[in-house]
Scaffold this motif. Sequence first.
Motif, short mmCIF file in Angstrom:
data_model
loop_
_atom_site.label_atom_id
_atom_site.label_comp_id
_atom_site.label_asym_id
_atom_site.label_seq_id
_atom_site.Cartn_x
_atom_site.Cartn_y
_atom_site.Cartn_z
N TYR A 553 3.52 -1.03 -2.69
CA TYR A 553 2.21 -0.60 -1.91
C TYR A 553 1.17 -1.73 -2.10
N SER A 556 -4.41 -2.02 0.66
CA SER A 556 -4.86 -1.05 1.67
C SER A 556 -4.14 0.23 1.51
N ASP A 557 -2.91 0.35 1.17
CA ASP A 557 -2.22 1.80 1.07
C ASP A 557 -2.82 2.45 -0.13
N GLU A 560 -6.27 3.63 1.21
CA GLU A 560 -5.93 4.63 2.11
C GLU A 560 -5.69 6.06 1.63
N ARG A 561 -4.48 6.07 0.73
CA ARG A 561 -4.10 7.35 0.38
C ARG A 561 -4.66 7.87 -1.04
#
Length: 637
Positions: A553, A556-557, A560-561
């Motif tokens: 990951y 940015s992942d 976002e999450r």
Amino acid sequence: MHRYRSHTRGALRESEIDQTVRLSGWCHRIRDHGGLLFIDLRDHYGLTQCVVDPDSAAFKDAEKLRAEWVVRIDGKVRRRPAGTDNPDLPTGMVELYVSEIEVLGPAAELPLPVFGEQEYPEDIRLKYRFLDLRRDKLHQNIMTRGGIVDSMRKRMKEQGFFEFQTPILTASSPEGARDFLVPSRIHPGKFYALPQAPQQYKQLLMMSGFDRYFQIAPCFRDEDPRADRLPGEFYQLDLEMSFVEQDDVFAAVEPVVTGVFEEFAKGKPVTKKWPRIPFAEALRKYGSDKPDLRNPIMMQEVSEHFRGSGFKVFARMLEDPKNQVWAIPGKGGGSRAFCDRMNSWAQGEGQPGLGYIMWRAGDVTLDLSKPDQQKDRDVVDRLIKEGKIGEANKYLGVNPTPLGGQPTVAGAGPLANNIGPERTAAIRAQLGLKEGDAAFFVAGDPEKFWKFSGLARTRLGEELNLIDKDRFELAWIVDFPMYEYNEEDKKVDFSHNPFSMPQGGLAALQTQDPLTIKAFQYDITCNGYEIASGGIRNHRPEAMVKAFEIAGYGESDVVERFGGMYRAFQYGAPPHGGMAAGVDRIVMLLCGTTNLREISLFPMNQRAEDLLMGAPSDVAPKQLRELHIRLNLPDKG
């Protein structure tokens, strides 16, 4: 007098003799003793025997009563006649002589009996759960559950924890099991999710300056059910603490869990000082990361005894340095019938067989190293190479070739005959076995066989009656690996909780082989069940990003999450950790059952259906239009 009752069922004692009282409840059982009617009247609190004879004005009304009718009964308390008292009941010294009966709620013919504890089909029990819950054992299990939850709350507050309630409607999480999604009417095309656990919220509470949090939290996961996991939802004792290390969490949790078990164990022994077992050691000794420590069997590696031996199957395996041979000692299992039964069981588990050595007084060992036994060697080697261990056993049983007496306790079986008496004796000495005992062997890559070895250990413990089932053995399992290799996707994945702190911190993430990194993660196990899991959290944003990068990951992942938690880490995050204990499994263990449906009020069946309420169900087209949802159902058949 009160309209329905002056006393509850369990309240009447000898002190109430000669008093006129009023009771209300269910007709548990009605017995006709030659014109004398006995009505066992039941409510939530207990059972009272009521008596009515033909001289009573209520006799005609009593003759009409049937099982599970709800009635009000007036009468006078009297002592039971000599010899008819029931010391098993709190009300067993008295009975109620009935003067008046009022039917409050007649009952139709019952689809399942309430009196007695006979087995009944599960679909009927769940459809008529309100009747099932009247049955004594299940009713008591539910009350025990309530008492356990009360005890947990009390003990947590005594430890300085404060109870909070976290949201039920939240954001979908990409980790763990499938989410239950809830469509938003106000935001078309978007969805809430029911929480799989309050993980992020409880960590955010620590960011918010609350020092010790707990709650009895409902959790929702769309995963397949099994006996020790209810479909859809479950409850956990969830907790989190700030400014703590692993030992601090252990010191806070251990007395709570021990105290609950001691309070509800009904006198069964409970572990006083919990062992701490590293994950790798648990697999090595017990073949499980949730070992049942009531089973005394501990496996040992015996590779050296087979390396270069006449047992070519194992000897060739050991030419690969990653392969090992493990022995599972079976004290008292030293008979051919028992060993053959274990071998058949292994074949039923999809294995080629289960090699064994048994030690019996006066046995002689077939020494296949002698030239004149080459024919037997060839036959046995061929059968074992073909995976026909059972046939090899039978061959050696039919074709014994005694070559002179061996020591008083000699090894028998195809493995003993292939490796010779010296190696066989060395194995027996290492395992501490004696006459009448046996050892069973698994070989290959431990990564691939440890689960089967654990099943074999459990099977042996059960078959040989080695497991002390009247105790609770608690333990910590520690030092879980941070990562594991996903063979299917050919990538490194998190092996446990992605939010845990790696041992060695950021430096370990930057410099170590990921598959060698251990995490500050831990479980509590009891009698073969995982009942709690937790960890010290990774509270540094740069370490969190690096940990997720290793699992594939990008930053940015992560943003976002896990944006809420990632942002919170930027503004002063305290070191923190915690865990969650499964309320349902703890209650299941303390109630002495192996099925969570026996300790839950209104559970679903194995197909995740609520047979009582009819869920899941169709919804009206209007509801779907309001949610901007159109169904795209799979074709039938």
